[in-house]
Design an enzyme around this catalytic site. Structure first.
Site, PDB file in Angstrom:
ATOM      1  N   ALA A   1       0.514  -1.429  -0.319  1.00 40.09           N
ATOM      2  CA  ALA A   1       0.230   0.273  -0.399  1.00 40.09           C
ATOM      3  C   ALA A   1       1.198   0.811  -0.218  1.00 40.09           C
ATOM      4  O   ALA A   1       0.563   2.356   0.631  1.00 40.09           O
ATOM      5  CB  ALA A   1      -0.916   0.005   1.512  1.00 40.09           C
ATOM      6  N   ARG A   2       1.777   1.150  -0.358  1.00 47.17           N
ATOM      7  CA  ARG A   2       2.597   2.494  -0.601  1.00 47.17           C
ATOM      8  C   ARG A   2       3.790   2.909   0.576  1.00 47.17           C
ATOM      9  O   ARG A   2       3.983   4.187   0.376  1.00 47.17           O
ATOM     10  CB  ARG A   2       2.429   3.115  -1.585  1.00 47.17           C
ATOM     11  CG  ARG A   2       1.548   2.689  -3.111  1.00 47.17           C
ATOM     12  CD  ARG A   2       3.166   3.215  -4.041  1.00 47.17           C
ATOM     13  NE  ARG A   2       2.395   3.251  -5.409  1.00 47.17           N
ATOM     14  CZ  ARG A   2       2.529   1.654  -5.974  1.00 47.17           C
ATOM     15  NH1 ARG A   2       2.525   0.398  -4.936  1.00 47.17           N
ATOM     16  NH2 ARG A   2       1.815   0.814  -7.425  1.00 47.17           N
TER      17      ARG A   2
END
Ligand SMILES: Cc1cc2nc3c(=O)[nH]c(=O)nc-3n(C[C@H](O)[C@H](O)[C@H](O)COP(=O)(O)O)c2cc1C
Length: 210
Positions: A188-189
């Site tokens: 999720a970055r």
């Protein structure tokens, strides 16, 4: 894959402050060993960015040929585009990207030429064909066609049928780092970034936001 965006999601690992040795050169050596063990293609390949006299950057890949407390060593043509850049602006940046490990390392610092004896030692250790190519090729210059290069190599080969002497325009550099960042992709970055900055000859370790 991140289903909604159709983007790759990073899930291979995490990076905690204590996972890295306090000396970033040692930490980088550890990561290079992991990359070699993981059968990454050309684990020693790194992108070298230089900046010319007009402040304009350019990048290309080179191979890491040595790493120790002084810095990261690579070899090239001193009269190439990168060679001209480094002659007017010694500051440069290096970047490794090991995709299968989802890891990136960047190093920044000042570049200096290696001694003639160190360049000689490396040049002599190279296979004959590599010696010929790097001695014959006017790296970064415009050439009329492929056959022109073949002719240059043939001519040099007939002059030196066994060992080629190192030309004075070819040799080593060492990037003496003052900043090294270790990056591990995360889901999720929310990637992990641990940066080392050299201050008063001491490496300070800090976490950066992704
Ligand atoms: C994986 C890889 C490794 C390379 N290693 C070197 C190297 O160690 N030294 C070098 O001079 N060029 C190397 N090259 C070629 C450079 O990327 C570049 O084409 C060349 O040095 C000329 O760059 P310049 O015109 O910006 O000076 C490599 C290319 C690749 C793709």
């Amino acid at each position: 894959m991140d289903s909604e965006l159709g983007r790759y999601d990073y899930r291979k690992g995490e990076l905690l402050e204590e996972d890295l040795q306090s000396d970033p050169i040692q930490a980088l050596k550890d990561w290079l060993e992991v990359a070699q063990a993981a059968s990454v293609i050309e684990p020693m390949a790194m992108c070298l960015s230089t900046v010319n006299s007009e402040g304009r950057p350019s990048s290309r890949m080179v191979l890491l040929r040595g790493i120790d407390e002084l810095g990261l060593r690579f070899f090239s043509n001193y009269e190439s585009r990168k060679g001209h850049d480094l002659a007017v602006n010694p500051y440069a940046a290096l970047n490794f990207w090991w995709s299968t490990l989802e890891r990136q390392v960047r190093a920044e610092g000042r570049v200096q030429r290696l001694s003639d004896s160190e360049s000689d030692a490396y040049f002599t250790s190279r296979p004959y064909e590599s010696q010929l190519a790097s001695a014959a090729s006017p790296q970064s210059q415009v050439v009329p066609e492929r056959e022109y290069l073949d002719r240059l190599v043939d001519e040099l080969g007939s002059r030196y049928p066994t060992d080629v002497p190192r030309p004075s325009h070819w040799g080593g550099y060492v990037l003496v780092p003052d900043r090294i960042e270790f990056w591990q992709g995360r889901p999720a970055r929310l990637h992990d970034r641990i940066e080392f900055v050299l201050q008063d000859k001491v490496w300070r370790k800090q976490r950066l936001a992704p």
